[in-house]
Design an enzyme around this catalytic site. Structure first.
Site, PDB file in Angstrom:
ATOM      1  N   SER A   1       0.876  -1.423   0.012  1.00 44.52           N
ATOM      2  CA  SER A   1      -0.030   0.112   0.310  1.00 44.52           C
ATOM      3  C   SER A   1       0.684   1.695  -0.015  1.00 44.52           C
ATOM      4  O   SER A   1       0.329   2.574  -1.039  1.00 44.52           O
ATOM      5  CB  SER A   1      -0.693   0.490   1.058  1.00 44.52           C
ATOM      6  OG  SER A   1      -0.195  -0.013   2.729  1.00 44.52           O
TER       7      SER A   1
ATOM      8  N   ASP B   1       8.708  -3.484  -4.706  1.00 42.17           N
ATOM      9  CA  ASP B   1       7.617  -2.691  -4.379  1.00 42.17           C
ATOM     10  C   ASP B   1       7.555  -1.796  -5.091  1.00 42.17           C
ATOM     11  O   ASP B   1       6.066  -1.593  -5.676  1.00 42.17           O
ATOM     12  CB  ASP B   1       7.019  -1.999  -2.643  1.00 42.17           C
ATOM     13  CG  ASP B   1       7.231  -3.716  -2.099  1.00 42.17           C
ATOM     14  OD1 ASP B   1       7.512  -5.234  -2.444  1.00 42.17           O
ATOM     15  OD2 ASP B   1       7.260  -3.199  -0.429  1.00 42.17           O
TER      16      ASP B   1
END
Length: 376
Positions: free
Chosen positions: A128, A173
């Site tokens: 996130s 990521d």
């Protein structure tokens, strides 16, 4: 996620003017290749449907006003001045970190108003924070005409986490959020940053189930694992564990506990990534499941980053004939499990697994992929 046009009224209600720029970035699930990125190794992440969206407009001063719709009724507009970024303000640190890093690298940046919304679950192992960083960097690139390509955006996002937020993450990521595309895995060499999009065979579909146990990369356990790898590399005389030949594994296993097992995970996980890429290219479905299960066992036993709830989800996946394989995805200590299932069977298999998990575990499991209902 709603369409961007739906968010303009919210922005205008807060800031008294319409937005100028909208940008999005997806969360990611890592198909295989865990804790290899900060060791210079290989990873194989994929984008997921859940995204973070930013809506913004430039200001004529140096103020940044930011609002997160995810805070609901408790949310408020947070304000800071460019050049006065100070960590310790929760979610706002990711915004502050982006502006600090851009300024430190010499990019001309003015103040702006920001409204953001995300349906990437926090603490789920699905990045996130990377989705927020990449979405905001994309928005600021458009808003201020910044000369940033997609790889540079990923590297700046990583710098935000490492240097400002204080989470010593690898580059996977942000690279996945910036470069991954639907229907394909991103085969990435985290040392050279060379990448290739490898399509999934049409006979398989991914499943992602959130265990309900949250984690944080800024927490102590993740830091400990990284420090253990760095110590092992130093004792073995290599810059990163990526540099250690497989033939040197017996020497690594002679290191003080638990360093040898940490090294074994990294070396075998790198090999599993390469084997998985070969299997995907060849459409060798029979090879995929054992690779995922072996990866999970290595994370559980050698790297010690799994938890009972995650192990339960993997065990339940084994009982499903239409699931080829399953493993912990993300940094560990909670988060999510990724699975590969036969095409057309993933939704039913995921639902059955989540139901049985709910009968045996306290937290509630959430099926994130495939999406069975529209996100709101």
């Amino acid at each position: 996620m709603r369409g961007p046009q739906d968010e303009a009224p919210h922005f205008e209600a807060l800031f008294g003017r319409p937005p100028k720029v909208r940008a999005r970035a997806p969360g990611r699930v890592n198909l295989i290749g865990e804790h290899t990125d900060y060791n210079g190794g290989f990873v194989l992440p994929m984008a997921i449907p859940q995204q973070t969206e930013v809506v913004l407009a430039p200001r004529e001063d140096r103020q940044v006003r930011a609002f997160s719709a995810n805070l609901g009724a408790a949310g408020k507009v947070d304000t800071y001045e460019l050049g006065q970024e100070k960590a310790g303000k929760g979610w706002l640190d990711y915004v502050q970190g982006v502006t600090r890093v851009l300024r430190d690298e010499g990019h001309a940046l003015g103040g702006f108003d920001l409204w953001l919304r995300s349906d990437v679950p926090l603490g789920s192992g699905l990045s996130s924070s990377a989705a927020l960083e990449v979405a905001l960097l994309r928005g600021l690139r458009e808003c201020f005409g910044l000369k940033l390509d997609d790889v540079r955006i990923a590297l700046l996002g990583q710098k935000v986490e490492c240097d400002f937020v204080g989470a010593p993450v690898g580059v996977m990521d942000q690279m996945a959020s910036s470069l991954a595309q639907g229907g394909a895995a991103l085969f990435l060499d985290t040392r050279s940053l060379q990448y290739e999009r490898v399509p999934l065979p049409t006979q398989v579909e991914p499943i992602v189930i959130n265990s309900g146990v949250t984690h944080s990369h800024a927490g102590g356990d993740y830091r400990v694992r990284r420090a253990e790898c760095e110590r092992a590399a130093k004792l073995l005389g290599v810059e990163q564990l990526r540099d250690l030949p497989d033939a040197e594994l017996p020497r690594a296993l002679a290191l003080p506990e638990p360093l040898g097992r940490r090294v074994r995970h990294v070396l075998t996980e790198n090999a599993r990534v390469l084997d998985t890429v070969r299997a995907l290219r060849a459409g060798d479905l029979a090879a995929l499941g054992p690779l995922l299960y072996a990866s999970h066992a290595s994370q559980r036993d050698d790297y010690e980053v799994s938890v009972p709830e995650i192990d339960l989800l993997v065990d339940l996946a084994r009982e499903e004939p239409d699931v080829l394989g399953a493993r912990l995805t993300g940094g560990g200590f909670g988060g999510s499990v990724v699975m590969l299932a036969r095409s057309g069977k993933s939704a039913d298999a995921a639902r059955r697994i989540a139901t049985r998990y709910g009968e045996r575990a306290a937290p509630k499991a959430t099926v994130l992929v495939p999406q069975t209902t529209p996100s709101t």
